[in-house]
Enzyme design. Structure first.
Site, PDB file in Angstrom:
ATOM      1  N   HIS A 286       0.791  -1.228   0.000  1.00  0.00           N
ATOM      2  CA  HIS A 286       0.000   0.000   0.000  1.00  0.00           C
ATOM      3  C   HIS A 286       0.819   1.271   0.000  1.00  0.00           C
ATOM      4  CE1 HIS A 286      -4.162  -1.404   0.437  1.00  0.00           C
ATOM      5  NE2 HIS A 286      -3.599  -2.466   0.989  1.00  0.00           N
TER       6      HIS A 286
ATOM      7  N   LYS B 144      -8.704  14.273   4.070  1.00  0.00           N
ATOM      8  CA  LYS B 144      -7.911  13.043   4.125  1.00  0.00           C
ATOM      9  C   LYS B 144      -7.018  13.144   5.356  1.00  0.00           C
ATOM     10  CE  LYS B 144      -6.316  13.982  -0.062  1.00  0.00           C
ATOM     11  NZ  LYS B 144      -6.479  12.758  -0.801  1.00  0.00           N
ATOM     12  N   ARG B 145      -6.261  12.066   5.653  1.00  0.00           N
ATOM     13  CA  ARG B 145      -5.311  12.163   6.743  1.00  0.00           C
ATOM     14  C   ARG B 145      -4.338  13.319   6.489  1.00  0.00           C
ATOM     15  NH1 ARG B 145      -5.346   8.358  11.138  1.00  0.00           N
ATOM     16  NH2 ARG B 145      -3.296   9.206  11.644  1.00  0.00           N
TER      17      ARG B 145
ATOM     18  N   LYS C 275       0.863  14.520   1.469  1.00  0.00           N
ATOM     19  CA  LYS C 275      -0.439  14.822   0.863  1.00  0.00           C
ATOM     20  C   LYS C 275      -0.599  16.319   0.574  1.00  0.00           C
ATOM     21  CE  LYS C 275      -2.636  10.852   3.137  1.00  0.00           C
ATOM     22  NZ  LYS C 275      -3.222  10.006   2.080  1.00  0.00           N
TER      23      LYS C 275
ATOM     24  N   THR D 246      -8.303   6.776  -2.616  1.00  0.00           N
ATOM     25  CA  THR D 246      -9.659   6.334  -2.938  1.00  0.00           C
ATOM     26  C   THR D 246     -10.629   7.491  -2.737  1.00  0.00           C
ATOM     27  OG1 THR D 246      -9.785   5.431  -0.703  1.00  0.00           O
ATOM     28  CG2 THR D 246      -9.436   3.857  -2.496  1.00  0.00           C
TER      29      THR D 246
ATOM     30  N   LYS E 290     -14.104   8.792  -4.808  1.00  0.00           N
ATOM     31  CA  LYS E 290     -15.401   9.139  -4.193  1.00  0.00           C
ATOM     32  C   LYS E 290     -15.864  10.509  -4.689  1.00  0.00           C
ATOM     33  CE  LYS E 290     -13.876   6.339  -0.385  1.00  0.00           C
ATOM     34  NZ  LYS E 290     -13.016   6.315   0.813  1.00  0.00           N
TER      35      LYS E 290
END
Ligand code: D6G
Length: 821
Positions: A366, A557-558, A563, A665, A669
């Site tokens: 992952h 998101k986290r 990110k 993901t 969405k």
């Protein structure tokens, strides 16, 4: 048992009248409440029990069917299952939503009121755990005999509060009111052993036998949760293990000792399933976490063999009946545990056991981030799991013999391919163990799988290229469209029928409607209604009104530096300056929404959360700016909040440094719910871009090869700062304490990190990001154009159904007979 007669019909009626009676019965008989005493929580519980009743008959039948047909079962092993709420999803999958709505209405409640009472089951951190939950839904929907196996943590992911702008963690006591969805199966109880030492003896034939002595024992007790498929009467099982002390089961412990001491010992061993580790993409290396990993895999592998042995007299058919998928390396000790059980308990030869094991296991990687890769110190493993450490050494010895055959006298190859890493201390590279013990290894997007082959697993790939494959992640359209966005679902079903719910590629049929003005208007109206709903949540938390015509620019998101929430935040400061410099310009109004948790020990991620909250408090109160720029941080991001945020997005922020986000993901969405993406060429963004076309996707920034080249050349972030006056001004404001007047240096660590190292190339991508956002602002001025792009995203989102992903796993990895290649 031959005559197992039940009086209630196995499949209960599903009409509103029956459901209402069922809720009332549970209020009365299960909860002992009446009209004077029942709370909303009671009504929710009674409703959940009524729905569970509807699941039970289907559940028993499904499980019987698997036994009757001796089906090949798929076991999805994961330290995380991020389920969220269950009531509404179960109703949708059972096809009872509308009847249930009327039943509740008759009782004086709306469905929404009751649904909102349910506490999220937050047994996961982020994408990896939510993927596991989506996969369970898809396996059940496809009628695959699938099982989730995990840990029943007493405390899931912490609840996040924002106090004075900063994250505070609160324990998530999610079982406080009980959990109506689970059934304790106390008969499935397994003994798990830690510590001790290995003794060995030779039998009369000279065969060695190993036994663990003087260890500590913990029991694993099963809790089962039903997992219904969509409209197909299949109900699979999620089995979660709770740690139990054997002392609680054995009175002898109390006879000769100190009672209080014995009770303390009970508490200590039951700590194993106490709390989820709140790290996403970070390996912490704690002993308790290692024990959790082994606890899960030992109970699970014992359970798998127990179930197999019920219908078989020897183990030869194990690979025909069992497929085990490892969700990252967290459960990779299952490979050693399988060998332990087959060799030490079932007394198979090593060769035979290894053949069976490697035919059964498959491993999903992952992440490429080095800090996330699990590398357990050998001394720790030797102490906690001495027999397993021996087994891993033996696996490695035999593996390196094979390497020697393939590359004689090649020391570099041996080092690169070894499961044991040299160093002080030596470490077990869990990814290497997982690769060696599996017949398939996959990444989770096309780019990610390629990078695995090119970089971190290159030597493995060169030796066994046939092992490597890609399985691009997916999301379940039931939860992420049908449940989360009822209005859009309704419009879609009205327009093209309901095929999309189980065959998401049917959304392509929406394409002709891009030219249909009335449809586009309706589509835009639904987006606005969803924005209005979200604005109420914002108001409840921040007491601020939101301009519903503004562009809802959402980044949820986290929190992690890779990110790049920081890139977004710096750009907001630039926008703020532009508006302040030229207040009379026709600026496209924007509402920025952030949400997400940071690992409690991740200093920089937490400081970035504080920075965003600091921007919000200055910008949102600036009268010159008005409603043209607003920034909100919504606390405690979780599945149920995501279901409310995502349908309201106009723009989806997917801006990780290229080559760092394995798939994502959330990106899927948003696209499915009609948001356009601003994104880097990373993870599954690339495949979304391919599906929706470049005209419906805002791509910016360095690509993976550009990132690598820049780093190789030598990256000097300060040059970007010196070269771009707008960027310089933004960073100088932060340095000067503009956003932290009470403590001017509070955000200095952020700027220092950017100017000195900037590991994720925020400054290098700032210019491209800012230019791309300018273009977005222009396009958004034409709402019809924007809606068309958004609709194209919906219509092309079919690939990203987890049903498609699971079909690929079933065909190419699990080799299920019902999914011929
Ligand atoms: C679930 C449903 C229940 C069934 C049980 C079987 O709890 O009806 O009896 O699974 O468990 P295994 O024998 O497959 O472990």
């Amino acid at each position: 048992m031959s005559d197992f007669v039940i009086t209630k019909s196995e499949q209960l009626r599903g009409d509103a009248e029956f459901l209402k009676a069922s809720i009332l019965e549970h209020l009365h008989f299960t909860l002992g409440k009446d009209k004077y005493t029942s709370t909303k929580q009671d009504v929710y519980q009674a409703a959940a029990f009524a729905v569970r009743d509807q699941l039970i008959g289907r559940w028993i039948k499904t499980q019987q069917h698997y036994y009757d047909t001796d089906a090949k079962r798929v076991y999805y092993l994961s330290l995380e299952f991020l389920i969220g709420q269950t009531l509404q999803n179960s109703l949708v999958n059972l096809g009872l939503l509308e009847n249930f709505r009327s039943a509740l209405h008759d009782l004086g409640y709306t469905l929404e009121q009751i649904v909102a009472v349910e506490t999220d089951a937050g047994l996961g951190n982020g994408g990896l755990g939510r993927l596991a939950a989506c996969f369970l839904d898809s396996m059940a929907t496809l009628g695959i005999p699938g099982y989730g196996y995990g840990i029943r943590y007493d405390y899931g992911i912490f609840l996040q509060k924002i106090e004075q702008g900063s994250q505070v963690e609160i324990p998530d006591n999610w079982l406080r009111y009980g959990n109506p969805w689970e059934l304790c199966r106390s008969e499935y109880l397994y003994s798990i052993h830690f510590y001790g030492k290995v003794s060995h003896r030779k039998d009369e034939k000279g065969k060695l036998h190993f036994e663990l002595i003087d260890g500590e024992e913990v029991l694993a007790m099963a809790y089962d949760t039903p997992v219904p498929g969509y409209h197909n009467d299949t109900v699979n099982t999620l089995r979660l293990w709770q740690a139990k002390s054997p002392k609680g089961f054995n009175l002898n412990y109390f006879n000769h000792g100190d009672y209080i001491r014995a009770m303390e010992d009970i508490a200590v061993s039951e700590n194993i399933s106490k709390v989820l580790y709140p790290n996403d993409n970070i390996f912490e290396g704690k002993e308790l976490r290692l024990k959790q990993e082994y606890f899960l895999v030992s109970a699970t592998i014992q359970d798998i063999i127990r179930r197999y042995n019920k219908g078989h007299i020897h183990l030869d058919l194990l690979p025909d009946k069992v497929a085990i998928q490892l969700n990252d390396t967290h459960p990779a000790l299952a490979i050693a545990e399988m060998m332990h059980l087959l060799v030490d308990r079932e007394e198979l030869s090593w060769e035979k056991a290894w053949h069976l094991t490697t035919s059964i296991f498959a491993y999903t990687n992952h992440t490429l981030l080095p800090e996330a890769l699990e590398r357990w110190p050998v001394p720790l493993l030797e102490r906690v799991l001495p027999r397993h450490m021996q087994i891993i050494f033996e696996i490695n010895r035999r593996w390196l013999d094979e390497v020697e055959k393939a590359y004689p006298n090649d020391v570099r190859k041996k080092q690169a391919l070894s499961i044991i890493e040299e160093g002080e201390p030596k470490r077990v590279n869990m990814a290497h163990l997982a690769i060696v013990g599996s017949h398939k290894v996959n990444g989770v997007s096309a780019l990610h799988s390629t990078l695995l082959e090119k970089h971190i697993f290159r030597d493995f790939w060169e030796l066994t290229p046939q092992k490597f494959t890609n399985k691009t992640n997916g999301i379940t359209p039931r939860r992420w469209l049908k449940v989360a966005n009822p209005a859009l679902s309704h419009l879609i079903t009205q327009t093209i029928g309901e095929e999309w719910i189980h065959e998401l590629s049917a959304l392509k049929k929406l394409l002709p409607f891009v030219k249909d003005a009335a449809f586009i208007e309706e589509f835009g109206k639904i987006k606005k209604e969803n924005k209005e709903k979200l604005s109420k949540i914002i108001y409840a938390e921040h007491a601020k009104h939101v301009n519903l015509d503004s562009l809802f620019d959402i980044h949820v998101k986290r929190f992690h530096e890779y990110k790049r929430q920081l890139l977004n935040a710096l750009h907001i400061v630039a926008l703020y300056n532009r508006i302040k410099d030229d207040p009379n310009h026709n600026w496209t109004p924007r509402t920025f929404i952030f949400s997400g948790k940071a690992a409690p020990g991740y200093f920089m991620a937490k400081r970035i959360i504080s920075f965003i909250n600091a921007l919000a408090s200055i910008i949102n109160n600036d009268r010159v700016v008005g409603d043209r720029l607003k920034v909100f941080f919504l606390e405690n991001y979780r599945v149920s909040l995501a279901e409310q945020i995502i349908p309201a997005a106009d723009l989806s922020e997917q801006i990780s440094t290229a080559g760092t986000e394995a798939s994502g993901t959330g990106n899927m969405k948003f696209a499915l719910n009609g948001a356009v993406t601003i994104g880097t060429y990373d993870g599954a963004n690339i495949e979304i871009l391919e599906e929706v076309g470049p005209e419906n996707f805002f791509l910016f920034g360095l690509r993976e090869d550009g990132v690598t080249a820049l780093k190789e050349r030598g990256y000097h972030p300060r040059e970007y700062y010196e070269r771009d006056p707008e960027l310089k001004r933004v960073l100088d404001m932060v340095t000067d304490g503009f956003f932290s007047p009470g403590d001017p240096h509070f955000f200095a660590p952020i700027v220092d990190s950017l100017l000195q190292v900037d590991p994720y190339l925020v400054l290098a991508d700032f210019g491209a990001y800012s230019a791309c956002q300018k273009q977005i602002s222009e396009v958004y001025l034409n709402p019809v154009e924007w809606s068309k792009k958004a609709l194209c995203n919906v219509a092309h989102a079919g690939k990203f159904s987890s049903d498609r992903t699971i079909k690929e796993y079933a065909q190419e990895i699990w080799r299920l007979p019902s999914f011929p290649v």
